[in-house]
Design an enzyme around this catalytic site. Structure first.
Site, short mmCIF file in Angstrom:
data_model
loop_
_atom_site.label_atom_id
_atom_site.label_comp_id
_atom_site.label_asym_id
_atom_site.label_seq_id
_atom_site.Cartn_x
_atom_site.Cartn_y
_atom_site.Cartn_z
N ASP A 96 0.85 -1.19 0.00
CA ASP A 96 0.00 0.00 0.00
C ASP A 96 0.88 1.24 0.00
O ASP A 96 2.00 1.20 0.50
CB ASP A 96 -0.83 0.06 1.30
CG ASP A 96 -2.02 -0.89 1.28
OD1 ASP A 96 -2.19 -1.63 0.29
OD2 ASP A 96 -2.77 -0.88 2.27
N ARG A 146 -0.34 -0.55 -8.86
CA ARG A 146 -1.76 -0.31 -8.60
C ARG A 146 -1.94 1.21 -8.51
O ARG A 146 -1.38 1.87 -7.63
CB ARG A 146 -2.15 -0.96 -7.28
CG ARG A 146 -3.59 -0.71 -6.88
CD ARG A 146 -3.67 -0.53 -5.39
NE ARG A 146 -3.61 -1.80 -4.71
CZ ARG A 146 -3.28 -1.91 -3.43
NH1 ARG A 146 -2.95 -0.87 -2.72
NH2 ARG A 146 -3.27 -3.09 -2.86
C1 FAD Z 1 -8.00 -1.70 -4.46
C2 FAD Z 1 -7.73 -0.36 -3.85
C3 FAD Z 1 -6.55 -0.15 -3.15
C4 FAD Z 1 -6.28 1.10 -2.59
N1 FAD Z 1 -5.07 1.32 -1.99
C5 FAD Z 1 -4.73 2.56 -1.59
C6 FAD Z 1 -3.43 2.85 -1.09
O1 FAD Z 1 -2.57 1.98 -0.96
N2 FAD Z 1 -3.14 4.15 -0.75
C7 FAD Z 1 -4.07 5.15 -0.88
O2 FAD Z 1 -3.74 6.32 -0.59
N3 FAD Z 1 -5.31 4.90 -1.32
C8 FAD Z 1 -5.66 3.64 -1.67
N4 FAD Z 1 -6.93 3.40 -2.16
C9 FAD Z 1 -7.98 4.44 -2.02
C10 FAD Z 1 -7.96 5.44 -3.17
O3 FAD Z 1 -6.83 6.28 -3.07
C11 FAD Z 1 -9.22 6.34 -3.14
O4 FAD Z 1 -9.25 7.06 -1.94
C12 FAD Z 1 -10.53 5.60 -3.27
O5 FAD Z 1 -10.43 4.53 -4.15
C13 FAD Z 1 -11.64 6.55 -3.80
O6 FAD Z 1 -11.28 7.07 -5.04
P1 FAD Z 1 -11.92 6.62 -6.45
O7 FAD Z 1 -10.79 6.41 -7.41
O8 FAD Z 1 -12.82 5.49 -6.28
O9 FAD Z 1 -12.63 7.90 -6.99
P2 FAD Z 1 -13.65 8.96 -6.33
O10 FAD Z 1 -13.79 10.03 -7.35
O11 FAD Z 1 -13.18 9.34 -4.96
O12 FAD Z 1 -14.93 8.10 -6.22
C14 FAD Z 1 -15.69 7.75 -7.37
C15 FAD Z 1 -17.03 7.23 -6.90
O13 FAD Z 1 -16.83 5.96 -6.29
C16 FAD Z 1 -17.65 5.82 -5.16
N5 FAD Z 1 -16.78 5.62 -3.98
C17 FAD Z 1 -15.45 5.80 -3.92
N6 FAD Z 1 -14.97 5.48 -2.71
C18 FAD Z 1 -16.04 5.10 -1.97
C19 FAD Z 1 -16.22 4.64 -0.63
N7 FAD Z 1 -15.18 4.53 0.22
N8 FAD Z 1 -17.48 4.32 -0.22
C20 FAD Z 1 -18.55 4.44 -1.05
N9 FAD Z 1 -18.43 4.86 -2.34
C21 FAD Z 1 -17.21 5.19 -2.79
C22 FAD Z 1 -18.49 7.06 -5.07
O14 FAD Z 1 -19.69 6.83 -5.76
C23 FAD Z 1 -17.67 8.07 -5.82
O15 FAD Z 1 -18.44 9.10 -6.38
C24 FAD Z 1 -7.23 2.16 -2.71
C25 FAD Z 1 -8.40 1.94 -3.43
C26 FAD Z 1 -8.65 0.72 -4.00
C27 FAD Z 1 -9.91 0.54 -4.78
#
Ligand code: FAD
Length: 274
Positions: A96, A146
């Site tokens: 991560d 990732r």
């Molecule tokens: C497999 C995976 C691994 C990750 N690992 C890391 C990491 O190592 N370090 C790090 O900083 N971040 C990590 N993240 C989190 C990432 O940085 C984002 O904060 C998170 O994925 C939300 O961003 P988004 O790209 O989905 O887009 P956004 O624009 O934030 O979200 C798009 C849409 O997705 C939906 N959505 C997004 N998140 C959520 C939620 N939590 N609950 C409900 N609905 C939601 C909503 O409908 C939103 O409008 C990870 C995410 C994933 C999927």
């Protein structure tokens, strides 16, 4: 979370597998300050590898270096990480990416680990200005990457403050991950986002460029955009879902909330749309 225990995570992984969706497990916790605790987390992951193997699941792991002792001593976290990677065999171990003060150390340890083992990947955050350069330096290694937007509250001198700039950078980085150079270097490209607009842009781009859809994958969090996960898998895209489990969810959630108040809305929304 499907539940607090590994059994809950295994049951959820088996259900997802029936839908052609594979999984990544991560055990809640971070910023461990005690060597014995870091050793216990490492032993926990070694046991999880045996459990997923016994269940014949193609589950991968995702670890936080601060949970393996990075704050105590980078050498200790590297030692613990190596134990997990070696025990995992062919199974991928993702690292991560945590808050920006840890990025340099995380990438240093990742590069070291990648030189010795092929089954290790790292997360890069599109909200950081530095990520485009980091990605360029990792591509020739044939790294497993990732790509996420980034989850921590970061200062404006390190990260794009406006969401639209983060999204724009994500799109640019995603295309770089799919470039001929990246594919020649056998980079594993994992697009970890729930953003439907971005996902549609990526799938359209892959089709338009004639890129084999097996050369990338989408990763999402358990329970978020679940119907979309299933739809993508049905359309033949590789989908992997990250399942978090463990009992320390309350302090973890409170920290996430302090870092990014918008997370409260995400949680509420996912509770009511479940
Ligand atoms: C497999 C995976 C691994 C990750 N690992 C890391 C990491 O190592 N370090 C790090 O900083 N971040 C990590 N993240 C989190 C990432 O940085 C984002 O904060 C998170 O994925 C939300 O961003 P988004 O790209 O989905 O887009 P956004 O624009 O934030 O979200 C798009 C849409 O997705 C939906 N959505 C997004 N998140 C959520 C939620 N939590 N609950 C409900 N609905 C939601 C909503 O409908 C939103 O409008 C990870 C995410 C994933 C999927």
């Amino acid at each position: 979370m499907p539940g607090e225990t590994v059994e809950d995570a295994l049951a959820a992984a088996s259900r997802l597998r029936e839908r052609s969706i594979e999984t990544v497990f991560t055990y809640l916790g971070e910023n461990v300050t005690d060597r014995t605790e870091a050793a216990a987390v490492t032993r926990h992951y070694l046991g999880v590898i045996d459990r997923v193997g016994a269940c014949q699941l193609d589950t991968e792991l995702s670890v936080k270096l601060t949970q393996l002792g990075l704050d105590i001593d980078p050498a200790l976290s590297y030692e613990n990480l190596t134990q997990i990677i070696v025990h995992a065999g062919q199974r991928m171990v993702w690292i991560d990416m945590e808050a920006s003060p840890y990025v340099e150390a995380t990438l240093d340890l990742y590069r070291r680990a990648r030189q010795a083992h092929s089954n290790v990947g790292v997360c890069l955050q599109a909200y950081l200005y530095r990520t485009a350069n980091d990605l360029e330096s990792l591509l020739p290694m044939g790294a497993a990457i990732r790509l996420v937007k980034g989850a921590y509250r970061e200062p404006a001198d390190r990260a794009f403050p406006r969401k639209r700039d983060v999204d724009k950078n994500y799109w640019a980085l995603a295309r770089r991950l799919l470039s001929p150079e990246a594919r020649r270097a056998r980079v594993r490209a994992a697009m970890a986002t729930h953003d439907r607009r971005l996902i549609a842009r990526i799938t359209d781009y892959v089709r338009a460029q004639g890129i084999d859809r097996q050369s990338l994958e989408f990763q999402m969090l358990y329970g978020i955009e679940a119907a979309h996960q299933i739809r993508l898998a049905q359309e033949g895209w590789k989908v992997r879902v990250l399942i978090t489990y463990g009992s320390c969810w309350f302090p973890w959630y409170m920290r996430r909330l302090a870092e990014r108040p918008a997370n409260a809305w995400f949680v509420l929304r996912s509770l009511f749309s479940a």
